[in-house]
Scaffold this motif. Structure first.
Motif, PDB file in Angstrom:
ATOM      1  N   GLN A 143       0.828  -1.213   0.000  1.00 39.59           N
ATOM      2  CA  GLN A 143       0.000   0.000   0.000  1.00 39.59           C
ATOM      3  C   GLN A 143       0.858   1.257   0.000  1.00 39.59           C
ATOM      4  O   GLN A 143       0.525   2.256  -0.633  1.00 39.59           O
ATOM      5  CB  GLN A 143      -0.962  -0.005   1.204  1.00 39.59           C
ATOM      6  N   ALA A 144       2.006   1.191   0.702  1.00 42.72           N
ATOM      7  CA  ALA A 144       2.895   2.361   0.742  1.00 42.72           C
ATOM      8  C   ALA A 144       3.451   2.647  -0.652  1.00 42.72           C
ATOM      9  O   ALA A 144       3.541   3.803  -1.088  1.00 42.72           O
ATOM     10  CB  ALA A 144       4.035   2.115   1.734  1.00 42.72           C
ATOM     11  N   ILE A 145       3.819   1.591  -1.362  1.00 41.98           N
ATOM     12  CA  ILE A 145       4.360   1.778  -2.723  1.00 41.98           C
ATOM     13  C   ILE A 145       3.261   2.342  -3.635  1.00 41.98           C
ATOM     14  O   ILE A 145       3.485   3.255  -4.433  1.00 41.98           O
ATOM     15  CB  ILE A 145       4.949   0.450  -3.261  1.00 41.98           C
ATOM     16  N   ALA A 146       2.035   1.814  -3.481  1.00 42.59           N
ATOM     17  CA  ALA A 146       0.912   2.319  -4.291  1.00 42.59           C
ATOM     18  C   ALA A 146       0.637   3.790  -3.957  1.00 42.59           C
ATOM     19  O   ALA A 146       0.357   4.607  -4.850  1.00 42.59           O
ATOM     20  CB  ALA A 146      -0.332   1.464  -4.025  1.00 42.59           C
ATOM     21  N   ASN A 147       0.757   4.116  -2.682  1.00 41.90           N
ATOM     22  CA  ASN A 147       0.535   5.509  -2.258  1.00 41.90           C
ATOM     23  C   ASN A 147       1.580   6.426  -2.887  1.00 41.90           C
ATOM     24  O   ASN A 147       1.265   7.517  -3.387  1.00 41.90           O
ATOM     25  CB  ASN A 147       0.604   5.579  -0.721  1.00 41.90           C
ATOM     26  N   THR A 148       2.839   5.988  -2.923  1.00 44.74           N
ATOM     27  CA  THR A 148       3.896   6.795  -3.544  1.00 44.74           C
ATOM     28  C   THR A 148       3.606   6.984  -5.038  1.00 44.74           C
ATOM     29  O   THR A 148       3.796   8.075  -5.591  1.00 44.74           O
ATOM     30  CB  THR A 148       5.283   6.133  -3.322  1.00 44.74           C
ATOM     31  N   ALA A 149       3.120   5.925  -5.677  1.00 38.94           N
ATOM     32  CA  ALA A 149       2.788   6.034  -7.102  1.00 38.94           C
ATOM     33  C   ALA A 149       1.668   7.067  -7.310  1.00 38.94           C
ATOM     34  O   ALA A 149       1.707   7.886  -8.242  1.00 38.94           O
ATOM     35  CB  ALA A 149       2.364   4.672  -7.640  1.00 38.94           C
ATOM     36  N   ARG A 150       0.677   7.047  -6.396  1.00 37.26           N
ATOM     37  CA  ARG A 150      -0.442   7.997  -6.493  1.00 37.26           C
ATOM     38  C   ARG A 150       0.078   9.425  -6.335  1.00 37.26           C
ATOM     39  O   ARG A 150      -0.279  10.332  -7.088  1.00 37.26           O
ATOM     40  CB  ARG A 150      -1.476   7.673  -5.412  1.00 37.26           C
ATOM     41  N   LEU A 151       0.979   9.603  -5.375  1.00 37.46           N
ATOM     42  CA  LEU A 151       1.561  10.933  -5.149  1.00 37.46           C
ATOM     43  C   LEU A 151       2.412  11.361  -6.346  1.00 37.46           C
ATOM     44  O   LEU A 151       2.439  12.539  -6.718  1.00 37.46           O
ATOM     45  CB  LEU A 151       2.419  10.926  -3.868  1.00 37.46           C
ATOM     46  N   ALA A 152       3.092  10.401  -6.942  1.00 39.36           N
ATOM     47  CA  ALA A 152       3.930  10.717  -8.113  1.00 39.36           C
ATOM     48  C   ALA A 152       3.048  11.247  -9.237  1.00 39.36           C
ATOM     49  O   ALA A 152       3.392  12.211  -9.930  1.00 39.36           O
ATOM     50  CB  ALA A 152       4.678   9.468  -8.564  1.00 39.36           C
ATOM     51  N   ARG A 153       1.919  10.627  -9.400  1.00 41.28           N
ATOM     52  CA  ARG A 153       0.991  11.083 -10.442  1.00 41.28           C
ATOM     53  C   ARG A 153       0.514  12.506 -10.138  1.00 41.28           C
ATOM     54  O   ARG A 153       0.455  13.361 -11.024  1.00 41.28           O
ATOM     55  CB  ARG A 153      -0.194  10.123 -10.523  1.00 41.28           C
ATOM     56  N   GLU A 154       0.203  12.730  -8.865  1.00 43.29           N
ATOM     57  CA  GLU A 154      -0.268  14.055  -8.438  1.00 43.29           C
ATOM     58  C   GLU A 154       0.808  15.123  -8.674  1.00 43.29           C
ATOM     59  O   GLU A 154       0.510  16.254  -9.043  1.00 43.29           O
ATOM     60  CB  GLU A 154      -0.593  13.984  -6.945  1.00 43.29           C
ATOM     61  N   ALA A 155       2.076  14.738  -8.488  1.00 45.60           N
ATOM     62  CA  ALA A 155       3.178  15.693  -8.667  1.00 45.60           C
ATOM     63  C   ALA A 155       3.392  16.034 -10.134  1.00 45.60           C
ATOM     64  O   ALA A 155       4.010  17.054 -10.454  1.00 45.60           O
ATOM     65  CB  ALA A 155       4.455  15.100  -8.092  1.00 45.60           C
ATOM     66  N   GLY A 156       2.915  15.175 -11.038  1.00 44.42           N
ATOM     67  CA  GLY A 156       3.077  15.460 -12.464  1.00 44.42           C
ATOM     68  C   GLY A 156       3.984  14.478 -13.190  1.00 44.42           C
ATOM     69  O   GLY A 156       4.266  14.652 -14.376  1.00 44.42           O
TER      70      GLY A 156
END
Ligand code: NAP
Ligand code: SF4
Length: 672
Positions: A143-156
């Motif tokens: 879940q932490a890795i998925a969360n980082t991926a979600r944040l990466a998308r949000e960052a652009g």
């Protein structure tokens, strides 16, 4: 003009287009530890995007605190951390590039107390003992890795790369070497690949279908109980099924005792392992490691080994690599020579990375490109690394440069270094400087020992003294004996050396000289010799791709001596010294510390150690006792009214290396 048809072909994922097949591989540069980290990182990536690289993979970001490589390693686990990422993405997108964030969980390689792993088995290269992950820990990490991926998308970011190679956490779960669990995540192959597959599925669910998902798979583990080629191929196919868009390849684990990226590895030397993955999947595959020229990359793609090539260090060495390849100007690419000196060796000693051949790398804000206010006429005395680099940097700033070299060719000490086995890449540095000097119309006078009187009359505004070093002549009786030679005579081929050799000194030059005297052939130029020497199974049938190393042939008998009690070779580069030491150890080279030299005579080298005096019966005594500055001209120019500056060995001979020489050249050029 060479056109790199395959390298320059765009690729369309449907939701994302890449302008070519050149990828900047992930590097942990530690630039973020310098002042102005956001601006520095943005500028670092902006410059490489301007250089037309098709896709950038960032250095690794941990998904949680346990996953950090070290205490101060970067983490992306919260929206408050997005500012730096937004700046990086903006810089890359403004220049028309694409960028993917690498998510790296260090597993049992983490150098801190929160370190975790499949079991509590400690890695040989880490003093921290990992805590065994429970099934709940695994679920939380997914879940932490998925969360980082979600944040990466949000960052652009345009996507993420999940780091699954090099012996980090996910790789540890896949391999029997580290995964001896007997629960749902250990045991048979299916259970060992479960954690990576669940991670891929969770990332896909969190970040969406239109988000590039790269997985870096270990193409060959190079450790005992690693995967076979067949298992790796099967795992690759399962990753594709789980939703990965593209597979990047990693070579070896950090704890493996086979060089994977050093200069002794032949260019594209791991093509056989990448091809194994390419044949197992229909998604694009990226080849990596020791791809430092457009020719090498083009050949890999033309041969169907991979669809993309990843170059990390080559993009430190020349941010315009891709643009120059497109323009057919590969001769002007400043090539990475795989020395690791200013990049990995600095990172491993907790400094930030730069590059030996390009000290601007990671320091773009400190050394902005630009023209000087007034054009000056500058004489550069000495055409070694420091002199050539200064001439190029100063000419780029618009100055009129005359470069005087006493020898018939440019290069200085680089001409010796290039003859050492595994250092032939220095030829590329020489080629680059020659091409660039010609392009910048620097006047080069070879075979010209210019005098102070001539310089005073020539109408220069300034003189830069880069006359380098001369070998130190230690005060030992018998130094003029016919048995005695100096390292420069040996490496240049001017001196023939017998079977029994004593080397005075155990510094980098002494190790290089010993390697030179032992080498039958340069294995970096022969993939066959390389795999035999290091014990690599290129058929990939054996676990980890390991085979028995070929027995060492009896060669010269070499003794290396030093006066101090320090560990011989203790100052060699962290990432390459072990390779050199291992090679010499296998060849039976003896090192002696704490010696007192008495004399050199017909019988050999007389010395004492631990209170015992003895004679080494050798044919040759080769002196590698460091260097002294060579500068006869600065003093003669005193009072001339000319600005006189010294750089490189002429300024300070101790601990001189090409990285320092070239950086001093850049610093001085910025002041003109
Ligand atoms: P160095 O590293 O300074 O080593 C000099 C060696 O000579 C030492 O082992 C020293 O040992 C001995 N020595 C010094 N003065 C002596 C004297 N008066 N009499 C007898 N022995 C003496 O110099 P180097 O090997 O020429 O290397 C120069 C630079 O290039 C270094 O910065 C080095 O790191 C770099 N380099 C690195 C590599 C590499 O990492 N592979 C390769 C080449 C060069 P004792 O004083 O204990 O006797
Ligand atoms: Fe390549 Fe050496 Fe530069 Fe590192 S320091 S990028 S290995 S040339």
């Amino acid at each position: 003009m060479h056109t790199y048809r395959n390298l320059l072909e765009p690729y369309d994922f449907g939701f994302l287009k890449l302008r070519n097949r050149m990828v900047m591989g992930a590097m942990h540069t530690r630039i973020e530890t310098l002042d102005q980290p956001v601006q520095r990182l943005a500028e670092f990536f902006r410059e490489r995007t301007r250089g037309e690289i098709g896709l950038i993979l960032t250095g690794g970001f941990a998904p949680d605190l346990a996953g950090r490589m070290e205490e101060d390693a970067p983490v992306l686990d919260s929206p408050d951390q997005l500012a730096v990422h937004q700046a990086i993405c903006r810089a890359v997108h403004e220049e028309g590039g694409r960028i993917v964030l690498q998510i790296l969980h260090a597993g049992r390689y983490a150098r801190h107390a929160l370190c975790v792993g499949p079991t509590d088995q400690r890695a040989s290269i880490n003093r921290y003992v990992p805590r065994t992950m429970s099934a709940a820990d695994i679920a939380a990490t997914v879940q932490a890795i998925a969360n980082t991926a979600r944040l990466a998308r949000e960052a652009g970011y345009d996507g993420v790369e999940i780091m699954g190679s090099e012996g980090y956490l996910l790789n540890e779960f896949v391999s029997l070497r580290t995964n001896t669990r007997d629960d749902a995540y250990g045991g048979g192959f299916e259970r060992r690949i479960r954690f990576p597959l669940e991670t891929v599925q969770a990332v896909r669910a969190a970040a969406g279908r239109d988000f590039l998902l790269v997985y870096r798979i270990s193409a060959i583990d190079l450790v005992e109980d690693g995967l076979t080629g067949a298992e790796t191929a099967q795992f690759a196919a399962r990753l594709q099924q789980a939703g990965v868009d593209m597979l990047n390849t990693g070579i070896g684990w950090h704890e493996s005792t086979i060089p994977t990226i050093a200069a002794s590895v032949p260019r594209a030397g791991w093509a056989f392992a990448v091809r194994n993955i390419k044949q197992a999947v229909s998604i694009p595959v990226i080849a990596s490691n020791r791809i430092s020229t457009p020719q090498t990359g083009e050949q890999l793609l033309a041969d169907g080994v991979a669809d993309f090539v990843s170059m990390a260090r080559p993009l430190l060495a020349d941010p315009e690599f891709a643009a120059k390849a497109r323009q057919g100007r590969a001769d002007l690419i400043n090539r990475c020579i795989a020395c690791n000196q200013a990049c990995l060796d600095r990172i491993f000693t907790e400094r930030s990375a730069s590059c030996l051949v390009n000290p601007r790398a990671g320091r773009e804000l400190d050394y902005p490109r630009g023209r000087a206010g007034a054009r000056q006429r500058i004489a550069v005395i000495g055409g070694g690394a420091a002199g050539m680099a200064f001439a190029v940097y100063a000419a780029e700033r618009g100055h009129a440069i005359t470069l005087y070299e006493a020898e018939a060719e440019l290069g200085g000490q680089l001409n010796l270094a290039r003859r050492v086995p595994g250092k032939s890449e220095f030829d590329e540095t020489l080629r680059y400087f020659r091409a660039r000097l010609a392009e910048l119309e620097v006047r080069v006078e070879l075979g010209r020992r210019v005098t102070a009187a001539e310089l005073r009359q020539a109408g220069h505004d300034a003189v830069v003294v880069a006359t380098g070093v001369a070998p130190r002549r230690p005060d030992i009786e018998g130094l003029d004996h016919a048995k005695v030679g100096f390292y420069d005579e040996v490496l240049s081929g001017r001196r023939k050396v017998g079977q029994r050799v004593a080397i005075i000194g155990t510094g980098g030059v002494a190790f290089d000289t010993a390697a030179f005297l032992l080498a039958e052939a340069d294995e970096s130029l022969s993939p066959e010799l390389f795999t035999r020497h290091w014990g690599i199974d290129a058929t990939l049938r054996s676990p980890g791709g390991l085979a028995a190393p070929a027995p060492q042939k009896a060669g010269r008998s070499i003794h290396m001596l030093q006066r101090s009690l320090d560990k011989p070779g203790g100052h060699l580069g962290k990432s390459t010294g072990w390779i050199l030491k291992s090679r010499l150890r296998r060849a039976g080279v003896q090192t002696l510390a704490g010696v007192t030299y008495h004399r050199i005579c017909d019988a050999g080298l007389e010395y004492s150690c631990d209170g015992v005096t003895q004679v080494l019966p050798v044919d040759d005594v080769i002196v590698c006792a460091g260097q002294l500055s060579r500068d006869e001209i600065s003093l003669a120019l005193a009072g001339s009214g000319l600005r006189v500056a010294r750089i490189g060995g002429a300024r300070h001979a101790v601990e001189l290396d090409a990285a320092r020489a070239i950086e001093e050249a850049l610093q001085l050029a910025q002041s003109f």
